[in-house]
Write a protein that holds these residues in place. Structure first.
Motif, short mmCIF file in Angstrom:
data_model
loop_
_atom_site.label_atom_id
_atom_site.label_comp_id
_atom_site.label_asym_id
_atom_site.label_seq_id
_atom_site.Cartn_x
_atom_site.Cartn_y
_atom_site.Cartn_z
N LYS A 1 0.86 -1.19 0.00
CA LYS A 1 0.00 0.00 0.00
C LYS A 1 0.89 1.23 0.00
N VAL B 1 -3.00 3.70 -3.33
CA VAL B 1 -3.09 2.50 -4.16
C VAL B 1 -2.73 1.29 -3.32
N GLU B 2 -3.46 0.20 -3.53
CA GLU B 2 -3.23 -1.06 -2.82
C GLU B 2 -3.03 -2.16 -3.86
N ASN B 3 -1.95 -2.93 -3.72
CA ASN B 3 -1.66 -4.00 -4.66
C ASN B 3 -1.46 -5.31 -3.91
N SER C 1 -0.25 -9.25 -4.69
CA SER C 1 0.39 -10.12 -5.68
C SER C 1 0.73 -11.45 -5.02
N ASP D 1 -3.74 -11.82 -7.68
CA ASP D 1 -3.22 -10.52 -8.11
C ASP D 1 -4.37 -9.55 -8.34
N THR E 1 -5.08 -4.97 -8.10
CA THR E 1 -4.70 -3.62 -7.70
C THR E 1 -5.95 -2.77 -7.62
N VAL F 1 -10.33 -2.82 -3.98
CA VAL F 1 -9.69 -4.11 -4.24
C VAL F 1 -10.52 -5.26 -3.65
#
Length: 178
Positions: free
Chosen positions: A72, A97-99, A101, A105, A107, A134
């Motif tokens: 994040k 933004v939050e990703n 993986s 996966d 975002t 997300v």
């Protein structure tokens, strides 16, 4: 052994009695989190100027065969709004933004509002309400506490209650304020 423990507790109490707790935005921290799995996390926050703060966190989560990395990164904007009960309380907007993986996966973005309040010279409380896009979009209400052992070191803990099927999150760790 009991004497060493007693002396250690007295020294810690003496040090913590002289510590100060104001809303501190400049820190790095690490600890344990339990969210969509559990594992270590690292986080940091840095004041860019009077109103803007950059923050980021990374967690490595495992739940049986499921592994994921959560990253994040975002910005907070201090509103400067004063609440009647304390001039030291800070309200702010947050977004970023939050990703995720790994085995999954995705975002997305998050946005919300928050409040930070120094309860005593050693204790700071915070609360945030955020919306995340997300994984099935969800709302989150988080609350946490920071206990300053010294002006530079603190113990932090928080709990985030999430809506829908998103698992609640617990974090506990230490931080170094600079």
């Amino acid at each position: 052994m009991k004497k060493v423990l007693a002396v250690s507790v007295l020294v810690a109490m003496t040090i913590s009695a002289t510590a100060k707790a104001n809303p501190v935005w400049d820190y790095v921290g690490a600890g344990y989190t339990d969210a969509a799995g559990d594992g270590p996390y690292i986080e940091g926050s840095f004041r860019l100027n009077r109103n803007w703060i950059a923050d980021a966190s990374y967690a490595r989560l495992s739940n049986g065969p499921f592994d994921a990395n959560q990253l994040k990164a975002g910005l907070n904007y201090i509103l400067g709004t004063s609440l009647g009960f304390s001039a030291d309380t800070q309200t702010y907007l947050l977004g970023g933004v939050e990703n995720w993986s790994g085995d999954a996966d995705e975002t997305g973005a998050y946005a919300g509002v928050g409040i930070r309040h120094p309860l005593t010279p050693q204790v700071e409380l915070y609360s945030e309400a955020t919306y995340h896009t997300v994984f099935d979009e969800h709302g989150s209400l988080a609350g946490g506490i920071t206990y300053f052992l010294t002006p530079a070191w603190a113990v932090r803990g928080n709990l985030a209650l999430n809506s829908g099927d998103t698992k609640n999150e617990f974090r506990f760790g230490v931080s170094y304020q600079f």
